[in-house]
Design a protein around this motif. Structure first.
Motif, mmCIF file in Angstrom:
data_model
loop_
_atom_site.group_PDB
_atom_site.id
_atom_site.type_symbol
_atom_site.label_atom_id
_atom_site.label_comp_id
_atom_site.label_asym_id
_atom_site.label_seq_id
_atom_site.Cartn_x
_atom_site.Cartn_y
_atom_site.Cartn_z
ATOM 1 N N GLN A 1 0.891 -1.147 -0.170
ATOM 2 C CA GLN A 1 0.057 0.005 0.034
ATOM 3 C C GLN A 1 0.871 1.409 0.136
ATOM 4 O O GLN A 1 0.177 2.257 0.175
ATOM 5 N N LEU A 2 1.966 1.226 -0.093
ATOM 6 C CA LEU A 2 3.016 2.248 -0.185
ATOM 7 C C LEU A 2 3.672 2.742 -1.587
ATOM 8 O O LEU A 2 3.915 1.622 -2.322
ATOM 9 N N SER A 3 3.704 3.929 -1.765
ATOM 10 C CA SER A 3 4.331 4.323 -3.074
ATOM 11 C C SER A 3 5.241 5.451 -2.574
ATOM 12 O O SER A 3 5.078 6.356 -1.801
ATOM 13 N N LEU A 4 6.401 5.418 -3.473
ATOM 14 C CA LEU A 4 7.516 6.455 -3.177
ATOM 15 C C LEU A 4 7.913 6.832 -4.574
ATOM 16 O O LEU A 4 8.142 6.317 -5.500
ATOM 17 N N VAL A 5 7.995 8.255 -4.715
ATOM 18 C CA VAL A 5 8.533 8.957 -5.702
ATOM 19 C C VAL A 5 9.503 9.923 -5.336
ATOM 20 O O VAL A 5 9.612 10.272 -4.498
ATOM 21 N N LEU B 1 3.465 12.980 -14.361
ATOM 22 C CA LEU B 1 3.506 12.727 -13.085
ATOM 23 C C LEU B 1 2.070 13.452 -12.221
ATOM 24 O O LEU B 1 1.264 13.037 -11.432
ATOM 25 N N GLY B 2 1.919 14.601 -12.650
ATOM 26 C CA GLY B 2 0.623 15.073 -12.357
ATOM 27 C C GLY B 2 -0.592 14.713 -12.524
ATOM 28 O O GLY B 2 -1.515 14.649 -11.804
ATOM 29 N N ALA B 3 -0.614 14.040 -13.743
ATOM 30 C CA ALA B 3 -1.763 13.305 -14.335
ATOM 31 C C ALA B 3 -2.039 12.091 -13.487
ATOM 32 O O ALA B 3 -3.122 11.808 -13.058
ATOM 33 N N ALA B 4 -0.882 11.352 -13.153
ATOM 34 C CA ALA B 4 -0.824 10.320 -12.503
ATOM 35 C C ALA B 4 -1.414 10.526 -10.817
ATOM 36 O O ALA B 4 -2.334 10.052 -10.282
ATOM 37 N N ALA C 1 -0.564 4.136 -11.813
ATOM 38 C CA ALA C 1 -1.420 5.545 -12.250
ATOM 39 C C ALA C 1 -0.552 6.146 -13.203
ATOM 40 O O ALA C 1 -1.155 6.781 -14.341
ATOM 41 N N LEU C 2 0.759 6.100 -12.906
ATOM 42 C CA LEU C 2 1.736 6.972 -14.061
ATOM 43 C C LEU C 2 1.549 6.275 -15.396
ATOM 44 O O LEU C 2 1.280 6.941 -16.406
ATOM 45 N N THR D 1 -3.442 13.172 -10.213
ATOM 46 C CA THR D 1 -4.714 13.311 -10.336
ATOM 47 C C THR D 1 -5.551 12.064 -10.234
ATOM 48 O O THR D 1 -6.843 12.313 -9.814
ATOM 49 N N ARG D 2 -4.960 11.021 -10.976
ATOM 50 C CA ARG D 2 -5.743 9.832 -11.077
ATOM 51 C C ARG D 2 -6.109 9.042 -9.785
ATOM 52 O O ARG D 2 -7.017 8.462 -9.632
ATOM 53 N N ILE D 3 -5.303 9.557 -8.993
ATOM 54 C CA ILE D 3 -5.515 8.815 -7.445
ATOM 55 C C ILE D 3 -6.075 9.738 -6.706
ATOM 56 O O ILE D 3 -6.428 9.527 -5.316
ATOM 57 N N GLY D 4 -6.658 10.779 -7.187
ATOM 58 C CA GLY D 4 -7.528 11.772 -6.518
ATOM 59 C C GLY D 4 -6.949 12.864 -5.549
ATOM 60 O O GLY D 4 -7.334 13.633 -4.938
#
Length: 167
Positions: free
Chosen positions: A33-37, A114-117, A97-98, A119-122
């Motif tokens: 459940q974790l993402s890192l960028v 990245l902004g679109a990704a 998402a990306l 946005t896709r996750i809310g």
């Protein structure tokens, strides 16, 4: 409004981000459940590389040990070259998402890939700008996906870890 089942944390450097991920794991949060960028590398005197060995991505250079460790902990390791950010390393559900944003050609309305990704996750557009700006100045974005209880646990556990912003 951002997804109520997603919390965002910004860290000043990769050591603190890695500590936060390990702390969440020790607290029982599901690492899936974790993402890192974060930016994968910078112009430097040393060579930098990303390559695969079997089903793993390996990295070398000044942040190689960090990314190698993170990619061993989180799902879906990836490296992208994104306009405005350069080489970006990431792992976790945000990778899907990306990729979905890139494949679906939803990169419109002045948003970056990245902004679109995000946005896709809310994530609201004003928050997207905040997170992209943080990444541009070499900060790390940790995303905790999951239930409201998971979000509460993450906020409680990470209250002791130095974050730049909580959202």
């Amino acid at each position: 409004m951002s997804d109520p089942d997603t919390a965002f944390f910004v860290f000043d450097n990769h050591d603190v981000a890695e500590d936060a991920i390990r702390t969440l794991g020790q607290a029982g949060l599901d690492m899936k459940q974790l993402s890192l960028v974060g930016r994968g590398c910078h112009s430097e005197e040393q060579p930098v590389g990303f390559y695969t060995v079997g089903d793993r991505i390996k990295a070398w250079g000044s942040t190689g040990a960090f990314w190698g460790g993170i990619w061993g902990l989180l799902l879906a390791p990836a490296v992208f070259v994104l306009p405005g950010l350069g080489v970006v390393g990431m792992a976790g559900p945000i990778v899907a998402a990306l990729v979905g944003a890139l494949e679906g050609a939803v990169v419109v309305g002045g948003l970056t890939a990245l902004g679109a990704a995000l946005t896709r996750i809310g994530v609201p557009k004003d928050q997207v700008i905040k997170y992209e700006t943080a990444l541009k100045v070499d900060k790390y974005l940790l995303v905790v996906h999951g239930s409201a209880e998971d979000q509460q646990t993450a906020r409680r556990v990470l209250a002791a870890v130095k974050t730049t912003a909580l959202a």
